[in-house]
Design an enzyme around this catalytic site. Structure first.
Site, PDB file in Angstrom:
ATOM      1  N   GLU A   1       1.176  -1.113   0.068  1.00 15.52           N
ATOM      2  CA  GLU A   1       0.301  -0.059  -0.191  1.00 15.52           C
ATOM      3  C   GLU A   1       0.545   0.980   0.315  1.00 15.52           C
ATOM      4  OE1 GLU A   1      -2.137   1.636  -0.577  1.00 15.52           O
ATOM      5  OE2 GLU A   1      -3.897   0.514  -0.008  1.00 15.52           O
ATOM      6  N   ASP A   2       0.782   2.473  -0.333  1.00 17.26           N
ATOM      7  CA  ASP A   2       0.850   3.071  -1.066  1.00 17.26           C
ATOM      8  C   ASP A   2       1.232   4.259   1.151  1.00 17.26           C
ATOM      9  OD1 ASP A   2      -1.992   3.958  -1.056  1.00 17.26           O
ATOM     10  OD2 ASP A   2      -1.332   5.601  -2.359  1.00 17.26           O
TER      11      ASP A   2
ATOM     12  N   ASP B   1      -4.223   5.361   6.314  1.00 19.64           N
ATOM     13  CA  ASP B   1      -3.914   6.691   7.142  1.00 19.64           C
ATOM     14  C   ASP B   1      -5.465   6.514   8.365  1.00 19.64           C
ATOM     15  OD1 ASP B   1      -5.494   9.561   7.280  1.00 19.64           O
ATOM     16  OD2 ASP B   1      -5.618  10.106   5.141  1.00 19.64           O
TER      17      ASP B   1
ATOM     18  N   PHE C   1      -1.694  16.933   4.600  1.00 18.63           N
ATOM     19  CA  PHE C   1      -2.250  15.838   2.834  1.00 18.63           C
ATOM     20  C   PHE C   1      -1.208  15.961   1.619  1.00 18.63           C
ATOM     21  CE2 PHE C   1      -6.204  15.312   0.902  1.00 18.63           C
ATOM     22  CZ  PHE C   1      -5.688  14.343  -0.467  1.00 18.63           C
TER      23      PHE C   1
ATOM     24  N   ARG D   1      -0.220  11.975  -8.725  1.00 18.51           N
ATOM     25  CA  ARG D   1       0.702  10.231  -9.030  1.00 18.51           C
ATOM     26  C   ARG D   1       1.643  10.810  -9.850  1.00 18.51           C
ATOM     27  NH1 ARG D   1      -3.638   6.976  -6.879  1.00 18.51           N
ATOM     28  NH2 ARG D   1      -5.603   7.482  -7.466  1.00 18.51           N
TER      29      ARG D   1
HETATM   30  C1  PRP Z   1      -5.088   5.575  -0.983  1.00 17.15           C
HETATM   31  C2  PRP Z   1      -4.135   4.546  -0.022  1.00 17.15           C
HETATM   32  C3  PRP Z   1      -5.452   3.465   0.995  1.00 17.15           C
HETATM   33  C4  PRP Z   1      -6.492   3.895   1.614  1.00 17.15           C
HETATM   34  C5  PRP Z   1      -5.634   4.214   2.549  1.00 17.15           C
HETATM   35  O1  PRP Z   1      -6.240   5.180  -1.666  1.00 17.15           O
HETATM   36  O2  PRP Z   1      -4.113   3.306  -1.012  1.00 17.15           O
HETATM   37  O3  PRP Z   1      -6.261   2.602  -0.103  1.00 17.15           O
HETATM   38  O4  PRP Z   1      -6.382   5.566   0.941  1.00 17.15           O
HETATM   39  O5  PRP Z   1      -6.397   4.801   3.747  1.00 17.15           O
HETATM   40  P1  PRP Z   1      -7.578   4.624   5.248  1.00 17.15           P
HETATM   41  O6  PRP Z   1      -6.133   4.610   5.856  1.00 17.15           O
HETATM   42  O7  PRP Z   1      -8.291   5.859   5.783  1.00 17.15           O
HETATM   43  O8  PRP Z   1      -8.218   3.150   4.729  1.00 17.15           O
HETATM   44  P2  PRP Z   1      -7.234   5.704  -2.441  1.00 17.15           P
HETATM   45  O9  PRP Z   1      -8.778   5.215  -1.835  1.00 17.15           O
HETATM   46  O10 PRP Z   1      -6.999   7.210  -1.741  1.00 17.15           O
HETATM   47  O11 PRP Z   1      -7.697   5.120  -3.884  1.00 17.15           O
HETATM   48  P3  PRP Z   1      -6.365   4.936  -4.991  1.00 17.15           P
HETATM   49  O12 PRP Z   1      -5.056   4.328  -4.135  1.00 17.15           O
HETATM   50  O13 PRP Z   1      -6.357   5.020  -5.853  1.00 17.15           O
HETATM   51  O14 PRP Z   1      -5.913   6.488  -4.677  1.00 17.15           O
END
Ligand code: PRP
Length: 183
Positions: free
Chosen positions: A100-101, A104, A153, A166
């Site tokens: 995962e990136d 949060d 952010f 991105r």
């Molecule tokens: C981001 C990230 C995780 C998630 C984390 O994805 O890649 O999947 O949010 O957030 P959390 O801990 O609050 O659940 P996002 O929904 O932004 O989609 P993306 O990866 O396509 O940008």
């Protein structure tokens, strides 16, 4: 390299990220010695991190992807997790590493860890480039954590705001005027 005009400052440079990704790859390779890894990238944010990470992993590695919805198009999490694209392969008996990136609120990863553990894998671990613990709502154990970051952010290196930024090679703090405009 010049800072993007929509960004306030660089949080992590290309060099910072490269160095940490090499360390993570080395650690993962040691921990999974003699095993085959199934790296599961969570689209789309993890794509750039996954691409760099797996090239630093020396054990045999298969790749698969999932897409889930969490944030939608807003700067704040909706709290709902839905699978938009499931894995192509079965993970039964596999050593799964979710890549995962960012973690949060923890809603997405809490759900994904539970979901993948229920499919009969040999093991499930999580590698996240960024951890933002100040926003955590549900607990998530991060086995391999790149960086712990403050509650700002961030965009770049796969992370977006409304699908933009991105492709920035660094991780930058987005100027509040950019996302406040869209609220
Ligand atoms: C981001 C990230 C995780 C998630 C984390 O994805 O890649 O999947 O949010 O957030 P959390 O801990 O609050 O659940 P996002 O929904 O932004 O989609 P993306 O990866 O396509 O940008």
């Amino acid at each position: 390299m010049e800072i993007h005009p929509d960004c306030e400052r660089i949080l992590l440079s290309e060099g910072d990220i490269r160095k940490r990704v090499v360390e993570l790859g080395r650690q993962i390779s040691l921990d999974y010695a003699g095993k085959e890894l199934m790296a599961v990238g969570i689209l789309k944010g993890a794509m750039i991190f996954l691409a760099d990470l797996v090239r630093n992993i020396t054990v045999p590695t298969r790749l698969d992807f999932m897409a889930v919805s969490s944030y939608g198009l807003s700067a704040y999490s909706s709290g709902e997790v839905r699978i938009l694209k499931d894995l192509d392969q079965s993970v039964e008996g596999c050593h799964v590493l979710i890549v995962e990136d960012i973690v949060d609120t923890g809603l997405t990863l809490n759900y994904l860890l539970g979901n993948l553990k229920s499919r009969g894998p040999a093991s499930v671990k999580l590698c996240a480039l960024l951890d933002k613990p100040s926003r955590r709502v549900l607990p998530v154990e991060i086995d391999y954590n790149g960086f712990t970051i403050p509650d700002e952010f961030v965009v770049g290196y796969g992370l977006d705001y409304n699908e933009r930024y991105r492709n920035l090679p660094q991780i930058m703090v987005l100027s509040p005027r950019v996302y406040k405009k869209g609220e």
